[in-house]
Design an enzyme around this catalytic site. Structure first.
Site, mmCIF file in Angstrom:
data_model
loop_
_atom_site.group_PDB
_atom_site.id
_atom_site.type_symbol
_atom_site.label_atom_id
_atom_site.label_comp_id
_atom_site.label_asym_id
_atom_site.label_seq_id
_atom_site.Cartn_x
_atom_site.Cartn_y
_atom_site.Cartn_z
ATOM 1 N N GLU A 177 0.823 -1.209 0.000
ATOM 2 C CA GLU A 177 0.000 0.000 0.000
ATOM 3 C C GLU A 177 0.856 1.257 0.000
ATOM 4 O OE1 GLU A 177 -2.605 2.266 -0.643
ATOM 5 O OE2 GLU A 177 -3.776 0.621 0.220
ATOM 6 N N ASP A 225 1.029 4.140 -2.940
ATOM 7 C CA ASP A 225 0.658 5.533 -2.685
ATOM 8 C C ASP A 225 1.775 6.508 -3.045
ATOM 9 O OD1 ASP A 225 -1.778 4.642 -1.760
ATOM 10 O OD2 ASP A 225 -1.212 4.694 0.348
ATOM 11 N N SER A 279 -7.462 2.091 -3.561
ATOM 12 C CA SER A 279 -6.144 2.546 -3.134
ATOM 13 C C SER A 279 -5.334 3.043 -4.330
ATOM 14 C CB SER A 279 -5.382 1.403 -2.459
ATOM 15 O OG SER A 279 -5.958 1.059 -1.234
ATOM 16 N N ASP A 314 -18.296 11.163 -17.537
ATOM 17 C CA ASP A 314 -19.380 10.426 -16.889
ATOM 18 C C ASP A 314 -19.238 8.934 -17.184
ATOM 19 O OD1 ASP A 314 -21.662 9.862 -15.528
ATOM 20 O OD2 ASP A 314 -23.042 10.812 -16.948
ATOM 21 N N ILE A 315 -19.250 8.128 -16.149
ATOM 22 C CA ILE A 315 -19.150 6.673 -16.292
ATOM 23 C C ILE A 315 -20.567 6.109 -16.220
ATOM 24 C CG2 ILE A 315 -18.056 4.575 -15.445
ATOM 25 C CD1 ILE A 315 -16.093 6.795 -16.307
ATOM 26 N N ASP A 343 -23.564 8.762 -9.624
ATOM 27 C CA ASP A 343 -24.039 7.473 -9.138
ATOM 28 C C ASP A 343 -23.136 7.017 -7.997
ATOM 29 O OD1 ASP A 343 -21.807 5.694 -10.274
ATOM 30 O OD2 ASP A 343 -22.570 6.620 -12.105
#
Length: 734
Positions: free
Chosen positions: A435, A439, A653, A694-695, A715
């Site tokens: 992680e 990052d 993540s 827009d997805i 959404d």
């Protein structure tokens, strides 16, 4: 006032509360067969003539009083035989002489009195009437069947009222026994903030486009210069407790021989070290040792505590008390094992037209192509990007160098990040985390030239929420807060300590945590994000990887929201997959909060979506709660370096540091143009939706359902969509 009577056969606790014209005793018993409370027959008969007497119990069966008053109204109910369960005797309209005694006894019907062990404890309480309306209580306990009790001046104690109470032990914990009296722990006291509403108003004023105060973020220096004569509200003045609150809490502590020190910039958090014995006396509590069955870790907590009524409106809550440790969730899923195979070398790409190969192996070049991110270096040294690290995740400098050499050869391979340590944190280069590597590699590797700081939060955090509050307080102390904070960790909302998270009344019902003094004690962490936002920091959190089942896939029947994504003062980042076009990633957590109400900046967008959704999954989520995520970015098949090898990972993540990097690059250009950084993003996001792609396909299944569908407009899978850098530049006036 509470006292505990212990023997080899169990524990009895007498919790007595007195107030005007009212006296209530709560007996909490653990596996006892019989209890007697003796106050003297003469006074008992007087009470029967002049008062209403009620016995209420949530234990199985019925109870009897002796003598039996005609006004007795027994109210039996069922409860689990997993004690403790509670029995309450309520006496109203008291008329007591300075030395009066009342007697009654009760035997839980679930147990038969064991005649072989007649050492049943007898508890004597001495009631003294201080005035016709107020009875102060003192108690003396004697383990004997026969005794003499002389009328004498009773001890006077704090008049305590129950402030917070759990209904039972949280799932996954077992109760071991009373905590040792000499065990020392750090207690945090949260004081009531001066003007929470003013803070929120100021946050929206500086964060809403077209507002006359847009971009006029508050500096720490301005905060220190606060005066009531100034027209602008300043953060610490809004959050700092009123002088009378500080005085009330300080006096209360002093009366117990204790003192505390401030541990937050605004002074709304106090800290002190206490023994269990001191804490039990201070809070009228019974601290026990509990064990987390999953981890074996022990913790000291109480199931309820009390404070004097004089602290109402001054003290929000104390910690640790009824809030048990929660599991912090973070870390992407490994989509392809790490190996020595190198990812494809960067190639020239066309903005907003990523090659099809990016769907299988997503690199910084794919992000640049898909979202139009520039590769030119940032120029403003004041523009810092902070990346938080928790749960022993450390960021490798060597892996970052390997990553840059292969995937960003146009950047010097010596480009790196600085490190800040909080709560005993460290950055162990011999033990990197997937992680933390993700990052730092997707901030340093995309936000070209932006100064990046890795903030490692250790385990020495007494804030009750794994250092999430401590990191905010640490950043607030800085005169120059980072302009962006990216965090890829979180919690499932039902598991967070309710006292620390937020204020909504109905959350107490869902978490079975009951608050005596309303809901003001649940605003601390979310309000801390509001403070940071008012200072000009954009706060981004990953929405989670379990679809509608929360941070990770789990068994559920109702949808599980995640926190801090549900805090209305942070920006929640969901996930997409694929290119040309992007679709919603099935892992993308999203939905509606059960704690936080829906903020006005998103109400129109959410209402439109709910109209299209209709009655689908009705009853599985709270239609009026804060809706999330707000935006989205790639969350599948992302290439990272780990221990000298390359592999693919997936999760929000991934999407969060990518989005944070885009905001940081916009801030760099804004600062270069002598404009303010963006700060709190959400009012901008919902008023400038054309700055996002827009997805419109995909969903986030979970809890045995298909989850929410992605549709045109906002959404709860991808928010308003994925960022378009060129359109965002126009939206922010560049």
């Amino acid at each position: 006032m509470q006292h505990a009577l212990t023997s080899s056969r169990g524990q009895i606790r007498l919790n007595s509360v007195s107030a005007a014209s009212h006296l209530a005793y709560t007996m909490r018993h653990v596996g006892r067969k019989h209890m007697e409370f003796g106050f003297g027959l003469e006074a008992w008969n007087a009470l029967l003539a002049d008062n209403d007497v009620q016995l209420q119990s949530d234990c199985e069966g019925s109870y009897s009083l002796s003598p039996s008053p005609t006004s007795l109204l027994p109210k039996p109910a069922r409860c689990s035989l997993n004690f403790p369960c509670r029995t309450r005797l309520t006496l109203t309209n008291l008329r007591l002489s300075p030395c009066s005694f009342i007697s009654f006894s009760l035997t839980p019907p679930s147990y038969k009195v064991d005649t072989a062990h007649p050492e049943t404890p007898v508890v004597f309480a001495h009631l003294r009437a201080q005035s016709p309306l107020v009875a102060m209580i003192a108690s003396s306990f004697i383990l004997a069947s026969l005794l003499s009790f002389a009328c004498a001046s009773p001890l006077v104690s704090d008049n305590l009222h129950v402030h917070e109470r759990r209904d039972g032990i949280p799932v996954g914990f077992v109760q071991n026994g009373p905590a040792p009296d000499d065990y020392v722990f750090t207690m945090r006291l949260a004081l009531v903030e001066n003007d929470r509403a003013g803070l929120e108003q100021k946050l929206y004023a500086v964060s809403t486009p077209n507002s006359p105060d847009y971009g006029k973020h508050l500096s720490k220096e301005e905060v220190r210069l606060f005066s009531p004569l100034l027209s602008m509200h300043l953060v610490e003045a809004l959050i700092s407790p009123a002088p009378e609150s500080i005085a009330a809490v300080t006096t209360w502590l002093s009366s117990h021989g204790l003192s505390a020190q401030s541990v937050s910039p605004a002074g709304d958090w106090l800290s002190l070290n206490v023994t269990v014995k001191q804490a039990n006396t201070l809070l009228g509590a019974d601290y026990w040792t509990f064990t987390d069955q999953a981890t074996g870790q022990q913790t000291v907590r109480t199931l309820e505590y009390s404070i004097p009524p004089t602290l109402q409106g001054h003290l929000d809550f104390a910690h640790p008390t009824v809030a048990f440790p929660v599991q912090i969730i973070g870390g992407p899923k490994v989509a392809k094992p790490f190996s020595n195979a190198l990812p494809p070398a960067p190639q020239n790409v066309t903005p907003n037209a990523a090659p099809a190969s990016c769907a299988q192996q997503y690199t910084p070049r794919c992000a640049e192509a898909l979202y139009g991110i520039p590769t030119t270096r940032a120029t403003q040294s004041s523009n810092r990007l902070a990346v938080s690290g928790f749960i022993g995740q450390y960021a490798s400098q060597a892996d970052l160098k390997t990553f840059l050499q292969q995937l960003r050869p146009d950047l010097p391979s010596t480009t790196t990040f600085t490190v800040e340590l909080i709560d005993g944190g460290k950055n162990d280069q011999s033990n990197p985390g997937i992680e933390a590597n993700l990052d730092t590699q997707y901030t340093v590797g995309i936000a070209s030239g932006v100064p990046t700081v890795f903030v490692s939060v250790g385990s020495n955090n007494p804030d009750g929420i794994d250092g999430f509050l401590d990191i905010v307080n640490a950043l607030l102390r800085d005169s120059n807060t980072p302009h962006v904070l990216s965090t890829s960790y979180g919690f499932n909302e039902p598991g967070i300590p309710a006292s620390i998270a937020k204020y909504a009344a109905f959350a107490s019902i869902r978490s079975k945590l009951y608050l005596t003094y309303g809901f003001s004690s649940r605003s601390k962490l979310c309000n801390a994000y509001a403070q940071l936002g008012a200072r000009g920091t954009s706060i981004l959190f990953s929405s989670g990887d379990g679809g509608v089942s929360g941070s990770q896939n789990s068994q559920c029947t109702t949808f599980v929201p995640t926190f801090p994504s549900t805090c209305p003062f942070v920006t929640s980042v969901g996930g997409t997959q694929g290119v040309n076009p992007e679709t919603a990633a099935g892992l993308s957590a999203g939905g509606f909060s059960n704690i936080f109400p829906q903020p006005s900046y998103q109400s129109a967008a959410v209402a439109s979506y709910l109209t299209k959704l209709g009655a689908t999954d009705s009853g599985r989520f709270n239609r009026t709660g804060r809706a999330y995520p707000d935006v989205a970015a790639t969350a599948e098949n992302v290439v990272i370096a780990y221990k000298g090898q390359f592999g693919l990972v997936a999760g929000t993540s991934c999407s969060t540091p990518i989005t944070a990097s885009i905001i940081s690059l916009l801030n760099d250009q804004l600062i270069a143009a002598r404009k303010s950084p963006l700060g709190f993003l959400n009012p901008l996001i919902y008023s400038r939706t054309t700055a996002f792609t827009d997805i419109v396909s995909g969903s986030n299944p979970g809890c045995g359902t298909n989850g929410f569908p992605a549709t045109q407009g906002w959404d709860p899978v991808t928010g308003v969509g994925s960022p378009i850098f060129a359109n965002l530049k126009k939206a922010v006036g560049l």
